[in-house]
Design a protein around this motif. Sequence first.
Motif, mmCIF file in Angstrom:
data_model
loop_
_atom_site.group_PDB
_atom_site.id
_atom_site.type_symbol
_atom_site.label_atom_id
_atom_site.label_comp_id
_atom_site.label_asym_id
_atom_site.label_seq_id
_atom_site.Cartn_x
_atom_site.Cartn_y
_atom_site.Cartn_z
ATOM 1 N N THR A 1 -29.131 25.867 2.391
ATOM 2 C CA THR A 1 -28.980 26.254 0.978
ATOM 3 C C THR A 1 -27.962 25.409 0.227
ATOM 4 O O THR A 1 -27.648 25.700 -0.920
ATOM 5 C CB THR A 1 -28.641 27.742 0.779
ATOM 6 N N VAL A 2 -27.441 24.382 0.849
ATOM 7 C CA VAL A 2 -26.552 23.454 0.143
ATOM 8 C C VAL A 2 -27.280 22.122 0.017
ATOM 9 O O VAL A 2 -27.896 21.649 0.983
ATOM 10 C CB VAL A 2 -25.228 23.252 0.894
ATOM 11 N N VAL A 3 -27.222 21.551 -1.168
ATOM 12 C CA VAL A 3 -27.929 20.297 -1.419
ATOM 13 C C VAL A 3 -27.275 19.163 -0.625
ATOM 14 O O VAL A 3 -26.059 18.991 -0.651
ATOM 15 C CB VAL A 3 -27.918 19.965 -2.921
ATOM 16 N N PRO B 1 -25.665 36.716 -2.341
ATOM 17 C CA PRO B 1 -26.030 35.886 -1.187
ATOM 18 C C PRO B 1 -25.296 36.320 0.076
ATOM 19 O O PRO B 1 -24.226 36.931 0.020
ATOM 20 C CB PRO B 1 -25.598 34.473 -1.610
ATOM 21 N N ASN B 2 -25.855 35.966 1.180
ATOM 22 C CA ASN B 2 -25.278 36.355 2.465
ATOM 23 C C ASN B 2 -23.845 35.887 2.613
ATOM 24 O O ASN B 2 -22.997 36.601 3.161
ATOM 25 C CB ASN B 2 -26.146 35.804 3.594
ATOM 26 N N ASP B 3 -23.564 34.693 2.123
ATOM 27 C CA ASP B 3 -22.217 34.161 2.286
ATOM 28 C C ASP B 3 -21.208 34.834 1.369
ATOM 29 O O ASP B 3 -20.025 34.493 1.400
ATOM 30 C CB ASP B 3 -22.200 32.650 2.044
ATOM 31 N N PRO C 1 -14.843 33.852 -3.093
ATOM 32 C CA PRO C 1 -15.815 34.538 -2.247
ATOM 33 C C PRO C 1 -15.993 33.889 -0.868
ATOM 34 O O PRO C 1 -17.018 34.109 -0.235
ATOM 35 C CB PRO C 1 -17.098 34.362 -3.060
ATOM 36 N N ALA C 2 -15.013 33.133 -0.405
ATOM 37 C CA ALA C 2 -15.267 32.331 0.798
ATOM 38 C C ALA C 2 -15.475 33.172 2.050
ATOM 39 O O ALA C 2 -16.265 32.826 2.911
ATOM 40 C CB ALA C 2 -14.099 31.360 1.015
ATOM 41 N N PRO D 1 -14.576 31.213 -8.333
ATOM 42 C CA PRO D 1 -13.746 30.991 -7.149
ATOM 43 C C PRO D 1 -12.445 30.266 -7.495
ATOM 44 O O PRO D 1 -12.439 29.360 -8.325
ATOM 45 C CB PRO D 1 -14.631 30.116 -6.251
ATOM 46 N N VAL E 1 -15.036 26.768 -3.272
ATOM 47 C CA VAL E 1 -16.467 27.019 -3.125
ATOM 48 C C VAL E 1 -17.229 26.501 -4.345
ATOM 49 O O VAL E 1 -16.835 26.754 -5.484
ATOM 50 C CB VAL E 1 -16.736 28.527 -2.962
ATOM 51 N N TYR E 2 -18.288 25.756 -4.093
ATOM 52 C CA TYR E 2 -19.194 25.427 -5.199
ATOM 53 C C TYR E 2 -20.598 25.948 -4.965
ATOM 54 O O TYR E 2 -21.433 25.949 -5.869
ATOM 55 C CB TYR E 2 -19.216 23.914 -5.474
ATOM 56 N N SER E 3 -20.890 26.391 -3.776
ATOM 57 C CA SER E 3 -22.221 26.950 -3.498
ATOM 58 C C SER E 3 -22.069 27.978 -2.388
ATOM 59 O O SER E 3 -21.382 27.739 -1.390
ATOM 60 C CB SER E 3 -23.188 25.837 -3.079
ATOM 61 N N ALA E 4 -22.726 29.108 -2.581
ATOM 62 C CA ALA E 4 -22.693 30.150 -1.545
ATOM 63 C C ALA E 4 -24.086 30.743 -1.427
ATOM 64 O O ALA E 4 -24.621 31.284 -2.391
ATOM 65 C CB ALA E 4 -21.680 31.235 -1.904
ATOM 66 N N GLY E 5 -24.657 30.566 -0.267
ATOM 67 C CA GLY E 5 -25.993 31.120 -0.030
ATOM 68 C C GLY E 5 -26.062 31.580 1.402
ATOM 69 O O GLY E 5 -25.412 32.544 1.789
ATOM 70 N N LYS E 6 -26.833 30.837 2.212
ATOM 71 C CA LYS E 6 -26.820 31.111 3.647
ATOM 72 C C LYS E 6 -25.652 30.411 4.322
ATOM 73 O O LYS E 6 -25.343 30.676 5.481
ATOM 74 C CB LYS E 6 -28.134 30.656 4.282
ATOM 75 N N SER E 7 -25.072 29.457 3.619
ATOM 76 C CA SER E 7 -23.862 28.800 4.109
ATOM 77 C C SER E 7 -23.066 28.348 2.896
ATOM 78 O O SER E 7 -23.584 28.303 1.785
ATOM 79 C CB SER E 7 -24.218 27.606 5.006
ATOM 80 N N LEU E 8 -21.810 28.003 3.138
ATOM 81 C CA LEU E 8 -20.933 27.648 2.034
ATOM 82 C C LEU E 8 -21.002 26.156 1.731
ATOM 83 O O LEU E 8 -21.060 25.323 2.643
ATOM 84 C CB LEU E 8 -19.486 28.008 2.376
ATOM 85 N N TRP F 1 -31.309 34.044 -2.840
ATOM 86 C CA TRP F 1 -30.467 33.584 -3.943
ATOM 87 C C TRP F 1 -29.263 32.812 -3.407
ATOM 88 O O TRP F 1 -28.768 33.097 -2.318
ATOM 89 C CB TRP F 1 -29.993 34.784 -4.768
ATOM 90 N N VAL F 2 -28.829 31.872 -4.228
ATOM 91 C CA VAL F 2 -27.646 31.078 -3.926
ATOM 92 C C VAL F 2 -26.758 31.102 -5.163
ATOM 93 O O VAL F 2 -27.260 31.013 -6.289
ATOM 94 C CB VAL F 2 -28.023 29.613 -3.598
ATOM 95 N N ALA F 3 -25.460 31.246 -4.954
ATOM 96 C CA ALA F 3 -24.519 31.156 -6.076
ATOM 97 C C ALA F 3 -24.089 29.707 -6.212
ATOM 98 O O ALA F 3 -23.509 29.145 -5.275
ATOM 99 C CB ALA F 3 -23.316 32.054 -5.827
ATOM 100 N N ARG F 4 -24.409 29.098 -7.329
ATOM 101 C CA ARG F 4 -24.009 27.712 -7.581
ATOM 102 C C ARG F 4 -23.017 27.708 -8.742
ATOM 103 O O ARG F 4 -23.325 28.244 -9.825
ATOM 104 C CB ARG F 4 -25.235 26.849 -7.945
ATOM 105 N N ASN F 5 -21.873 27.114 -8.519
ATOM 106 C CA ASN F 5 -20.835 27.131 -9.545
ATOM 107 C C ASN F 5 -21.073 26.010 -10.540
ATOM 108 O O ASN F 5 -20.600 24.885 -10.347
ATOM 109 C CB ASN F 5 -19.469 26.995 -8.879
#
Lengths: 287, 825
Positions: free
Chosen positions: A78-80, B35-37, A99-100, B69, A130-137, B87-91
């Motif tokens: 889930t991270v580009v 999201p899970n994270d 939210p880490a 964050p 954090v800039y992306s949080a989904g299935k991984s950070l 879903w993914v949180a993108r800042n």
Amino acid sequence: MNTNLASLDRLRTLKGREFGFLSLRSFPATRHLCVLVLMLTLCPVAFAQTQSSFVDLVRRSGFIFQGTVKAIGESTPTVVRERNTAIVTVDRVVESLPPAGNPTGRDVTVRLRTPGEIRPGQKATFFTYVYSAGKSLGLDEVGILPIEDSKTLEDRVRAARQTLADEALTARLRRAEMVVVGVVGEARPTEEARNPGSEHDPLWWRAPITVRSFEKGQRPRGPIIVNIAMNFDYLWALAPKPKAGEEGIFLLQADREKQFRVSGFFLIDALDALPISELERVRRLIK
Amino acid sequence: MLHKRFFTIPLHVFLILTIASLEVRAQVRVVNMIPNDMSDETRHNSEPYVAVNPANPLIIAASVFMATPPGSPNGPMLVSFDGGATWVARNIIPSSPGAFFNTGDITLRFNSSGTALYAGILRAGPPGGLQIITTTDMMFNTPMTVLNTPRPTDQPYISARTVVGGPDSGRDRLWVGNNEAAANPASATVDQTLDAAIATPVFTQIRIDAGTPVGRDNYQVRPVSSADGHIYTAFYRRRGNIAGGYNADVVVVRDNNWGSTMPPFQSLVDSVTMVSGQNVVASTPVSDTAGSSAALGNDWWGGDLYLTVDPGDSSRVYISYSDSLPGSARTIHLRRSTNSGQTWSPDLLTVHSAKNAAIAINNDGKIGYLYQQLTGTSPNTRWQTHLRRSTTGATWDDVTLADFPADGPSAPTGMRIIGDYLNMVAVGKDFFGVFTSYNDLVNANFPAGVTWLRNKTPDGAASPHFIGTDGVSTVAPSIDPFFFHVAESGHIQVPSGVAFGSVCAGAIGRATLNVCNTGSGNLTMTATSSSNPQFAVTTPSGGFPIVISPGSCFPFEVTFTPSGIGAQTATLTISSDDLFVPSVAVQATAEAAAGSLGLSSNQRFVPTVIQSVGPCQSSRPFVVSNTGTCNLTITNIVIGGANAGDYSLSGLPAFPITLQPGHQVGSGDLNVVFAPAALARERIAEIAVTFVSDPASGATSVQARQLCGEGVRTGARVLVTQGGVPVPQAHEISLRRYWGGWFGFSKKVDEVENVALQTAPATPGTACGPIQFHREYGATSNPTQLVPGVYKLKVEVKIAGKEVSKTVWFNVDTCGFNGTIVVDF
């Protein structure tokens, strides 16, 4: 480049020279003596710069951890994936602000500022947010330092946070018109609260404060009235909302910009109301 | 035959096969968006908004109040790349590091070409105020860009559209409704740009209230655009304060030309007051709680306004507004105009104690109405999120998406827990929406089901609760954003491709391609195509479109008409109104086959007496067969070559003939006859068979076999061997002819000594073979023929220095040539 960034870059450079963190592996052994001499020469200066820069690193970070680089140019789910993203295994969380969470033992993606400086297999301390949080950070790098004793590092981070908190409180104390220890009385709505112009208005309720001590400012002639923002919207959610009978330290702010339509003092920032337990700290910082 | 029958009876009767095993998707899907994270998250996330990429509905962007964050200059936006399943949180929202909220009020829209996302925000942190931001990064991996100069205002509400056709085709246009106190009392404002995609778009502030509001217009200013350039905006025009609120007109203004009419937004004039902007309702009381309490469900109640336009008819406009008429406090009303806002229907729906309404109209004109209602009486009130749908506006269904206690010990704590807006949109036939709800695994209900991305105890656990990112910690319940998708369209599923196997060229292969609908609404199939013209999906007799009901399949006939021989593949594409998979490609395979020619090998004849001696001949069967699995057409069989005249065919049928698989020309009676005209060691010819090698094109091929025979006179050929090996030389060969029966008359015919072994090699490339002999009679080396009769042959050889002899008797008849007299010692 602003001052913080400049000092951070200096830190990165100095750290590399001091500890041979990323680059000394490739130095021929014959140069090590020269490097040692250079380190000893620069040490006092470097140390002084490192301390202030370290606080700045912490200020700009939300997630600090020690990790092992797994791959460069790759990313976790889930991270580009980008050229400068690296998969890093979190070995130890030094500081995690929401939210880490606590991803110890898991892989995260770090978007590196200068990907060429680090290689798979290397261990380091990562200052990130954090800039992306989904299935991984997904984490943006603020800075990278060599691995050091984790307990020492945690103490340094904790001290840096305290420095930052004190800076913030000092600024708030300086801005306050009056700092008192007292008890809040019954609050009543102002006309602004009864008939707001916007749902983002503060909804001021006025309450008297029975003052027990003045930590800053002089006792005025009349009663001390404080305006309490009762709105919970995004602008005012953090404004203190003490209830009647609540005792505390109150940093009474004036409406210098004349943006409110009511008179008296105001509690605006979360730091404008503190528990009594903070009194010693307040007195230390107010000097 | 099945196919023919299928395609001759009425479509609606036969075309749909119900497949019991098909798993039909749920029509309503609710997903918790945390999201899970972010499993540790316990903030009250309120005021959600959603935008769905119209060009690719798998891409969805949503906003909700969340923390920025620490360290991050940008706040989170929730994005999905799988239609809302995850879903993914993108800042990417410009914010302030560590801000308590990522942003203030925010609304989002994709442009209608799906290449850009626009948002209007109240910026958290400096410089604050209204900002209009955008990104063209559909992975949402880069921060959004600020397009305008910020200024203080309230409740930005965005509409975006890409112009299609005309001189401005391709331009993105934005309308951001907002309430700007600096313009009081006529504070209803639309920030408009007619070309948003350029580097520095020009925004103009249009004050859309041409009336005389008292104090100010209310906070809500809601623009909506249609594809033909009709831009509507709704707002509350305050007419005067009353106890606990104000009286207000609910006004709709319109611009007929993208907001560029001069003066703008004055195309609609009130039929009573003749002031620009039609009153949907005039001077209706609107309460404003100016705070919240348990009795109010811990939320703020004020005006509530939503406007939308039918995507298929820009004159059909829907509005939802709230009022607080005596006896029915805080009621939302859904109304419709069918004449571009000039007149409005009575309430299509009236819902008491409700707020946060959103309306969406799908491509079929179906109405979706989303709202949150405070039910029950204190202290037993509950917040319920309802989705109502109607095809006409007269009868409505009701799906409860969420239900949680608003008061009492099981209720969430805090104020303004759900906020004052949410959103729903329609793309195609489907509805997509977001709302916030208490996520409590014990006290909150989700009657339509719910999917969680955050860590939690397993379903059925004795004490259900959320679990933190460490996999251990208990996480308290809180207000979370929830996404829902209502699938009104079908979902295409093609269980398998088409494999024809072997199909004979010249024939047409037929197979069935089942196209199934596993969605919860009808699936409309619009077209099929094939990448290879040899494969075709037969258009049903009723033509397209074809409607497949949920849980059913349509058996398309697929034909394969080979135009050549060999393996063939095609990609068959089926187009439908499936929102997420508008076209499905499946593979079709076939092997185009033809009959296969089987021929006898080259033919070598026994030495045959030439015609000048007698009418002698020899023959050999010659097999021409079809060894393939398809019919084979033989068009001719001819004999050619140097001595073609020596050969002929017997048992030859008339051409062309078609051989079925396994059959032979002449039913096995075809023979090649050799009747040599001259004495020669090799009389050669060639038999050629012409057949149709590619029945699709009619192309023919020729295969040939060599023929070889020896022309001789009556006679014989003698080979002397020792132990089976020809001896280099025979010491003596003598031949005597006998006649007279028992009387035993004889005559010496031949007597030669020291006869060397002779070898006559064969000509390469012919069917001929080498010949070895010591003495021959009536053949090339000794043309003297033997007259018919009985002969005694005596052969002497020297073995180990001693002469030994053998005698052999043979007979020569009138066409006889004994070519295999071997005398072995």
